[in-house]
Design an enzyme around this catalytic site. Structure first.
Site, PDB file in Angstrom:
ATOM      1  N   THR A   1      -8.459   1.877   0.890  1.00 58.61           N
ATOM      2  CA  THR A   1      -8.073   0.821   2.242  1.00 58.61           C
ATOM      3  C   THR A   1      -8.518   2.095   3.893  1.00 58.61           C
ATOM      4  O   THR A   1      -8.221   0.901   4.881  1.00 58.61           O
ATOM      5  CB  THR A   1      -6.453   1.072   2.228  1.00 58.61           C
ATOM      6  OG1 THR A   1      -5.732   1.943   2.944  1.00 58.61           O
ATOM      7  CG2 THR A   1      -6.714  -0.034   0.883  1.00 58.61           C
ATOM      8  N   HIS A   2      -8.128   3.075   3.793  1.00 58.25           N
ATOM      9  CA  HIS A   2      -8.811   3.633   5.648  1.00 58.25           C
ATOM     10  C   HIS A   2      -9.814   3.600   5.939  1.00 58.25           C
ATOM     11  O   HIS A   2     -10.522   3.204   7.203  1.00 58.25           O
ATOM     12  CB  HIS A   2      -8.115   5.240   4.964  1.00 58.25           C
ATOM     13  CG  HIS A   2      -6.688   5.224   5.281  1.00 58.25           C
ATOM     14  ND1 HIS A   2      -6.054   4.748   4.705  1.00 58.25           N
ATOM     15  CD2 HIS A   2      -5.823   5.729   6.166  1.00 58.25           C
ATOM     16  CE1 HIS A   2      -4.970   5.485   4.463  1.00 58.25           C
ATOM     17  NE2 HIS A   2      -5.124   6.286   5.747  1.00 58.25           N
TER      18      HIS A   2
ATOM     19  N   ASP B   1       1.194  -0.883   0.044  1.00 60.46           N
ATOM     20  CA  ASP B   1      -0.127   0.127   0.487  1.00 60.46           C
ATOM     21  C   ASP B   1       0.764   1.226   0.019  1.00 60.46           C
ATOM     22  O   ASP B   1       2.267   0.994  -0.239  1.00 60.46           O
ATOM     23  CB  ASP B   1      -0.663   0.404   0.745  1.00 60.46           C
ATOM     24  CG  ASP B   1      -1.658   1.664   1.629  1.00 60.46           C
ATOM     25  OD1 ASP B   1      -2.308   1.772   0.377  1.00 60.46           O
ATOM     26  OD2 ASP B   1      -1.580   1.856   2.603  1.00 60.46           O
TER      27      ASP B   1
ATOM     28  N   ASN C   1      -6.665   0.697  -3.113  1.00 60.76           N
ATOM     29  CA  ASN C   1      -6.969   1.950  -4.312  1.00 60.76           C
ATOM     30  C   ASN C   1      -7.176   1.911  -5.118  1.00 60.76           C
ATOM     31  O   ASN C   1      -7.227   2.131  -6.966  1.00 60.76           O
ATOM     32  CB  ASN C   1      -8.872   1.730  -3.654  1.00 60.76           C
ATOM     33  CG  ASN C   1      -9.669   1.203  -3.508  1.00 60.76           C
ATOM     34  OD1 ASN C   1     -10.829   0.564  -3.639  1.00 60.76           O
ATOM     35  ND2 ASN C   1      -9.397   0.355  -1.710  1.00 60.76           N
TER      36      ASN C   1
ATOM     37  N   TYR D   1      -1.013   8.159  -1.927  1.00 59.61           N
ATOM     38  CA  TYR D   1      -1.114   8.052  -3.569  1.00 59.61           C
ATOM     39  C   TYR D   1      -2.182   8.762  -3.790  1.00 59.61           C
ATOM     40  O   TYR D   1      -2.346   9.235  -5.238  1.00 59.61           O
ATOM     41  CB  TYR D   1      -0.944   6.465  -4.102  1.00 59.61           C
ATOM     42  CG  TYR D   1      -0.051   6.090  -4.155  1.00 59.61           C
ATOM     43  CD1 TYR D   1       1.324   5.910  -3.456  1.00 59.61           C
ATOM     44  CD2 TYR D   1       0.230   4.554  -4.072  1.00 59.61           C
ATOM     45  CE1 TYR D   1       2.524   5.052  -3.442  1.00 59.61           C
ATOM     46  CE2 TYR D   1       0.669   3.521  -4.213  1.00 59.61           C
ATOM     47  CZ  TYR D   1       2.991   4.195  -4.010  1.00 59.61           C
ATOM     48  OH  TYR D   1       3.974   3.706  -4.122  1.00 59.61           O
ATOM     49  N   GLY D   2      -3.162   8.995  -3.159  1.00 58.84           N
ATOM     50  CA  GLY D   2      -4.542   9.768  -3.455  1.00 58.84           C
ATOM     51  C   GLY D   2      -4.238  10.901  -4.680  1.00 58.84           C
ATOM     52  O   GLY D   2      -4.949  11.156  -5.220  1.00 58.84           O
TER      53      GLY D   2
ATOM     54  N   GLU E   1      -6.195   8.596  10.085  1.00 63.01           N
ATOM     55  CA  GLU E   1      -4.750   8.689  10.551  1.00 63.01           C
ATOM     56  C   GLU E   1      -4.131   9.630  11.723  1.00 63.01           C
ATOM     57  O   GLU E   1      -3.224   9.220  12.381  1.00 63.01           O
ATOM     58  CB  GLU E   1      -3.258   9.265   9.541  1.00 63.01           C
ATOM     59  CG  GLU E   1      -3.627   7.808   8.091  1.00 63.01           C
ATOM     60  CD  GLU E   1      -2.303   7.644   7.536  1.00 63.01           C
ATOM     61  OE1 GLU E   1      -1.161   8.656   7.784  1.00 63.01           O
ATOM     62  OE2 GLU E   1      -2.205   6.974   6.845  1.00 63.01           O
TER      63      GLU E   1
HETATM   64  N1  DGL Z   1      -4.432   3.189   0.458  1.00 58.52           N
HETATM   65  C1  DGL Z   1      -4.346   4.605  -0.253  1.00 58.52           C
HETATM   66  C2  DGL Z   1      -5.778   3.867  -0.704  1.00 58.52           C
HETATM   67  O1  DGL Z   1      -6.420   3.163  -0.477  1.00 58.52           O
HETATM   68  C3  DGL Z   1      -5.403   5.899   0.425  1.00 58.52           C
HETATM   69  C4  DGL Z   1      -4.735   6.205   0.862  1.00 58.52           C
HETATM   70  C5  DGL Z   1      -4.009   7.216  -0.302  1.00 58.52           C
HETATM   71  O2  DGL Z   1      -4.286   7.824  -0.460  1.00 58.52           O
HETATM   72  O3  DGL Z   1      -2.767   7.326  -0.557  1.00 58.52           O
HETATM   73  O4  DGL Z   1      -6.559   4.662  -1.805  1.00 58.52           O
END
Ligand code: DGL
Length: 279
Positions: free
Chosen positions: A195-196, A20, A84, A52-53, A162
C-alpha cells in the site's frame, strides 16, 4: 459489453469498511474516494500492531479476523482489506470466511498485470510477509499460467515512505539497488504489491524506465470495488460523504501521516488575474 438499463437504482447507505496495518491503506481509501465520491468510508488503521510485513502470517490472520468483525459491527456493507500482507495472509491462501464481503488488493492488480504484459514477464514488489507467502505467485499462476512472475521483497520502502523520503539521492540509489534483479529479468510490468508504494511511483518509474508499466493495487482494487457495488445494487448516494478514521495506536501520529497518504485538501482561495496578456 452493452450495459442493461437498471430500474430503479437501488441504494445502500451503509459505509464501506477499509482497513490496513496503519496508514498505507489510505492510498486505497483515496482511490475509493476518487472513484466513489458518494460513499462513506470507515477506515481502521492498526497502528498499535503494525507494520504487518515482518509479522508471522498466522498472527496477521488473527488481527484481520478481529478487524473485519469490528468493521462488520460498524455496519460496513463491504470491507476492503487495503493491505497486501493482510490479503496475502487471509484471502489468497486458505481463505478465512467472513460475515461480510471482503475485497483484497491482490487479485485486481494481478488481473490487470497479466492482461497488460507484452513479454509475459511481470515483477512484484512487497513486504517480506507478502513475498514470502507466495500469494502473488499463486494468483498469477491461476490467472495466466504462461506469465512468469519475478518477486522482490523491499522491506525498507515502508520506512522510507513513512519518513517522507521518496525523492532524495540515497533513496534513488537504494531503489535502483533493490529493483536491479527485476530490471535484469526484463519485466515489462511491475505490480506495486504494498500500500505504501504508490507514493514512490516517481522514483520507481524513473528507475525502471518508461517501458515498464507500474500497476498500483490501490487503483485496481478501487475499480473492482466500484464494480462490486454496482453489480450488487450496493451503491450509496450520500449528499456529502463524511468519513471516519479509527486508529488502534496514537491518533496524533496517525493524523500526521494521513495527510501525506490521502493527499492534502487543497482549495483555491485567491485567484490572481494576469492582467492583459500579450497577443
Ligand atoms: N500495508 C502493508 C502492505 O500493504 C505495508 C505496511 C506493513 O508492513 O504493514 O503490505
Amino acid at each position: 459489453m452493452p450495459i442493461e438499463p437498471r430500474q430503479p437504482t437501488p441504494t445502500d447507505q451503509r459505509p464501506i469498511g477499509v482497513f490496513d496495518s496503519g496508514v498505507g491503506g489510505l492510498t486505497v481509501a483515496r482511490a475509493l474516494m476518487d472513484l466513489l465520491p458518494d460513499e462513506r468510508i470507515v477506515y481502521f488503521g492498526d497502528t498499535a500492531r503494525g507494520p504487518y510485513g515482518p509479522r508471522d502470517l498466522r498472527q496477521v490472520r488473527e488481527y484481520t479476523a478481529q478487524i473485519v468483525a469490528w468493521l462488520a459491527a460498524q455496519d460496513a456493507k463491504l470491507v476492503v482489506a487495503a493491505c497486501n500482507t493482510a490479503t496475502a495472509a487471509t484471502l489468497e491462501t486458505n481463505p478465512l470466511q467472513f460475515d461480510v464481503p471482503v475485497v483484497g488488493v491482490i487479485a485486481a492488480a494481478v488481473d490487470t498485470a497479466v492482461r497488460s504484459t507484452r513479454n509475459g514477464r511481470v515483477g512484484v514488489i512487497g513486504t517480506q510477509g507478502t513475498i514470502m507467502s507466495g500469494a502473488y505467485e499463486r494468483a498469477v499462476a491461476a490467472a495466466a499460467p504462461d506469465v512468469k512472475l519475478f518477486s522482490q521483497a523491499c522491506p525498507r520502502f515502508v520506512q522510507l515512505v513513512e519518513a517522507g523520503r521518496t525523492t532524495d539521492a540515497d533513496v534513488l540509489v537504494e531503489v535502483a539497488d533493490q529493483l536491479a534483479p527485476l530490471a535484469a529479468a526484463g519485466v515489462d510490468t511491475l505490480i506495486l504489491g504494498c500500500t505504501h508504494y504508490p507514493l514512490m511511483t516517481g522514483v520507481l518509474s524513473y528507475v525502471m524506465g518508461p517501458d515498464v508499466l507500474l500497476v498500483s493495487s490501490a487503483e485496481e482494487t478501487a475499480r473492482r470495488v466500484f464494480g462490486r457495488l454496482v453489480d450488487g445494487g450496493l451503491l450509496a448516494h450520500v449528499a456529502s460523504a463524511e468519513h471516519r478514521f479509527v486508529a488502534s495506536g496514537d491518533p496524533g501520529v496517525f493524523a500526521g501521516l494521513a495527510t501525506r497518504f490521502l493527499g492534502p485538501r487543497l482549495s483555491v482561495v485567491d485567484v490572481e488575474h494576469p492582467g492583459k496578456l500579450a497577443t
